[in-house]
Design an enzyme around this catalytic site. Structure first.
Site, short mmCIF file in Angstrom:
data_model
loop_
_atom_site.label_atom_id
_atom_site.label_comp_id
_atom_site.label_asym_id
_atom_site.label_seq_id
_atom_site.Cartn_x
_atom_site.Cartn_y
_atom_site.Cartn_z
N LYS A 17 -11.13 -94.63 -87.83
CA LYS A 17 -12.22 -95.55 -88.22
C LYS A 17 -12.38 -96.66 -87.20
O LYS A 17 -13.49 -97.07 -86.87
CB LYS A 17 -11.91 -96.20 -89.58
CG LYS A 17 -12.06 -95.28 -90.76
CD LYS A 17 -12.00 -96.07 -92.06
CE LYS A 17 -10.65 -96.68 -92.30
NZ LYS A 17 -9.65 -95.81 -92.88
N GLY A 18 -11.24 -97.15 -86.70
CA GLY A 18 -11.27 -98.24 -85.73
C GLY A 18 -12.03 -97.85 -84.47
O GLY A 18 -12.80 -98.64 -83.93
N ILE A 149 -5.77 -96.35 -104.93
CA ILE A 149 -5.87 -97.41 -105.95
C ILE A 149 -6.10 -98.76 -105.28
O ILE A 149 -6.93 -99.56 -105.69
CB ILE A 149 -4.59 -97.45 -106.80
CG1 ILE A 149 -4.54 -96.18 -107.67
CG2 ILE A 149 -4.55 -98.70 -107.68
CD1 ILE A 149 -3.29 -96.07 -108.51
N LYS A 224 -26.14 -78.48 -94.92
CA LYS A 224 -25.35 -78.33 -96.14
C LYS A 224 -24.70 -79.67 -96.51
O LYS A 224 -24.75 -80.10 -97.67
CB LYS A 224 -24.28 -77.26 -95.89
CG LYS A 224 -23.47 -76.93 -97.10
CD LYS A 224 -22.58 -75.73 -96.83
CE LYS A 224 -21.64 -75.48 -97.99
NZ LYS A 224 -20.63 -74.48 -97.65
N CYS A 382 7.99 -110.39 -72.24
CA CYS A 382 8.61 -111.15 -73.32
C CYS A 382 10.11 -110.87 -73.38
O CYS A 382 10.84 -111.34 -72.53
CB CYS A 382 7.89 -110.89 -74.64
SG CYS A 382 8.09 -112.26 -75.78
N HIS A 508 2.29 -111.98 -73.31
CA HIS A 508 1.95 -110.56 -73.46
C HIS A 508 0.62 -110.25 -72.75
O HIS A 508 -0.44 -110.34 -73.38
CB HIS A 508 1.81 -110.21 -74.94
CG HIS A 508 3.09 -110.25 -75.69
ND1 HIS A 508 3.83 -109.13 -75.96
CD2 HIS A 508 3.79 -111.30 -76.20
CE1 HIS A 508 4.92 -109.46 -76.63
NE2 HIS A 508 4.92 -110.79 -76.79
N GLU A 510 -0.56 -107.46 -72.10
CA GLU A 510 -1.17 -106.24 -72.65
C GLU A 510 -2.25 -106.54 -73.69
O GLU A 510 -3.14 -105.73 -73.91
CB GLU A 510 -0.10 -105.30 -73.23
CG GLU A 510 0.58 -105.73 -74.52
CD GLU A 510 1.77 -106.67 -74.33
OE1 GLU A 510 1.83 -107.36 -73.30
OE2 GLU A 510 2.62 -106.74 -75.25
N1 GLN Z 1 12.79 -111.63 -79.43
C1 GLN Z 1 12.28 -112.45 -78.37
C2 GLN Z 1 11.82 -113.80 -78.88
O1 GLN Z 1 11.56 -113.97 -80.06
C3 GLN Z 1 11.16 -111.74 -77.65
C4 GLN Z 1 9.95 -111.51 -78.49
C5 GLN Z 1 8.99 -110.50 -77.91
O2 GLN Z 1 9.37 -109.69 -77.07
N2 GLN Z 1 7.75 -110.51 -78.37
O3 GLN Z 1 11.71 -114.73 -78.12
#
Ligand code: GLN
Length: 532
Positions: A17-18, A149, A224, A382, A508, A510
């Protein structure tokens, strides 16, 4: 006036759906309309932030710090516009609001009930994004499958909204499956008929049926479906299995999903669809001139969805480089000093993934030592960056017992420490350092060559940080803090001086890769892997 489009799902889950919602939004956007998408999830968690990635895949993070369903990642990658807190609502969030209102006495002594209180709250959330008249259309994806539900209050809210807004302003697209029975050599429409019946029980006649299928739908079968589901033949849209999700907007265009929607809602479309950039991207994606193999070291590798945005970032940045990125998932718990050479030596680069807790840390450290010493391109995200810091402390700075406090609370060298503001927090939900924060980049750095600017904003989701008490030793040893938060001094990026491409980022990247703007760090990382 803003028009509202709903996407419901029938027959089975995981029909996409996304992707259908994002594809429709993309084509409408390419015609000059402004569109956004929101997702309603019927589970009781207030948000997916506390869910184990094995349960629900990756948790996606928005600029304003919402922890959301991974479908929002598709919305952003397709539309190239940011989403926000308002774009993802769960049953938990709805109930939390209603219960808070009840405690505050806002219902004036009334009995609080699913209808009207929960359904009213759902309706309010649906309309929220349209209120500023910023969008020509708001697409709402209802999670789950009709007949569940937990979906019932959403369907009732949808039924009421349709009645209130009228069919010119509100439209329902039902995504369904037309299975192929091998033995009978036939496509079967009955499950679709049943799932439309299920919607009718809730008082909703779908306007458009998007039919997932492995084989083309001929006119006979379209007729159909139309006859038994009470729609026009032109409202039966074929959604045939595609090579990649990025093909779907073009398939929907071919099936005229956009013009059907525009006609039904009397939308004032501005132009013919212009998907030139999109087609250029697809052309590059499908005709790579080279290939790299990149190891993705993580601990949720069994489920590809757990690292969804990372996989997609590789696809997008790979296409930009006209290079096919073959991602090799490697389980961090399986990497040891004895097998690291065998596991990594054939690869062109390594990404160490984000994560939580101590499981699999040892293997990540071993892998990072290997790529550091063997000058293999490395991107740590991270937890991946935090591991790079720990590895450097242990093996280069000879800080015996150095660790992240998350893994070793009593370490003598807490090179990664709990952030000050986290120290008194007890609750888990929504309490990390979340969302976009600024970062100032040093000009002489690998990351500057990627971003080509000194000031960036990137999204975060963490509790621990580089411990600035050790900054001097790291700099002297050759691990450079090339990106710093200008307001707090928090180290956002580390790089190795004596290495062709070794970058760790606390944020991040990404989450900010889109088709039109693949993330510069992924683009550069792939380039470095191509040069290896
Ligand atoms: N566990 C690590 C922190 O809380 C890294 C978190 C993560 O990779 N998003 O800082």
């Amino acid at each position: 006036m803003t028009k509202y489009i709903f996407v419901t799902g029938g027959v089975t889950s995981s029909l996409g759906k996304g992707i259908i919602a994002a594809s429709l939004a993309k084509i409408l956007q390419s015609r000059g309309l402004s569109v956004t998408i929101q997702k309603f999830d019927p589970y009781i968690n207030v948000d997916p932030g506390t869910l184990n990635p094995y349960e629900h895949g990756e948790c996606y993070v928005t600029d304003d710090g919402a922890e959301t369903d991974l479908d929002l990642g598709y919305y952003e990658r397709f539309l190239n516009i940011p989403t926000s807190q308002a774009n993802n609502v769960t049953t938990g969030k709805i109930y939390q609001t209603v219960i808070n209102k009840e405690r505050a006495g806002e219902y004036l002594g009334k009995t609080v009930q699913v209808i009207p209180h929960i359904t009213d709250e759902i309706k309010e959330r649906v309309l929220l994004l349209g209120q500023a008249n910023q969008y020509d259309a708001v697409i709402t994806e209802l999670g789950g499958t009709v007949g569940d539900i937990e979906s019932l209050p959403y369907l009732e809210a949808l039924r009421q909204l349709r009645w209130e807004l009228g069919s010119d302003n509100c439209l329902v697209i039902h995504l369904t499956l037309i299975p192929y029975l091998k033995a009978a050599k036939e496509l079967k429409t009955k499950p679709t008929q049943h799932s439309v019946k299920e919607l009718l029980l809730a008082g909703i006649q779908p306007d458009i049926l998007v039919c997932r299928t492995e084989y083309p739908l001929n006119m006979k079968i379209r007729r159909k479906i139309a006859l038994f589901c009470n729609v026009q033949v032109g409202d039966v849209i074929e959604a045939i299995d595609a090579e990649t999700v990025y093909d779907v907007p073009l398939l929907m265009l071919r099936e005229k999903l956009d013009t059907t929607v525009i006609a039904k809602l009397r939308l004032q479309d501005k132009n013919e669809p212009n998907l030139k950039l999109w087609k250029r991207f697809l052309g590059k994606l499908k005709n790579p001139l080279s290939e790299v193999k990149i190891g993705l070291i993580g601990k949720y590798n069994e489920l590809k969805d757990a690292y969804k945005s990372i996989y997609e970032s590789f696809i997008l940045a790979g296409a930009m480089n006209e290079c096919e990125v073959i991602v090799v998932p490697i389980h961090s718990e399986k990497i040891t000093k004895n097998n690291v050479e065998e596991k990594l030596s054939e690869l062109d680069g390594i990404l160490v993934a984000p994560g939580f807790g101590e499981r699999g840390i040892e293997g990540k450290l071993v892998a990072i030592q290997y790529v550091r010493e063997n000058k293999m391109p490395f991107l740590g995200i991270c937890l991946g960056m935090q591991c790079a810091v720990v590895e450097f402390a242990l093996n280069v700075l000879n800080m015996e017992g150095a660790a992240s406090v998350e893994v070793e609370p009593t370490t003598p060298h807490p090179v990664i420490d709990l952030m000050e503001e986290q120290k008194n927090i007890q609750d888990y939900g929504g309490t990390m350092r979340l969302g976009a924060y600024p970062c100032e980049i040093q000009k002489k750095s690998k990351v500057y060559s990627a971003y080509k600017k000194t000031r960036i904003d990137e999204r975060h989701r963490h509790r621990y940080e580089f411990n600035n008490k050790y900054l001097k030793e790291f700099k002297e040893g050759g691990m450079m803090p090339t990106g710093i938060n200008p307001d707090t001094g928090l180290v956002e990026i580390v790089e190795l001086k004596e290495h062709p491409w070794f970058v760790g980022v606390q944020f991040h990247p990404e989450y900010k890769s889109t088709v039109e703007n693949p993330h510069p760090l992924f683009v550069e990382f792939i380039k470095a892997c191509m040069n290896k």
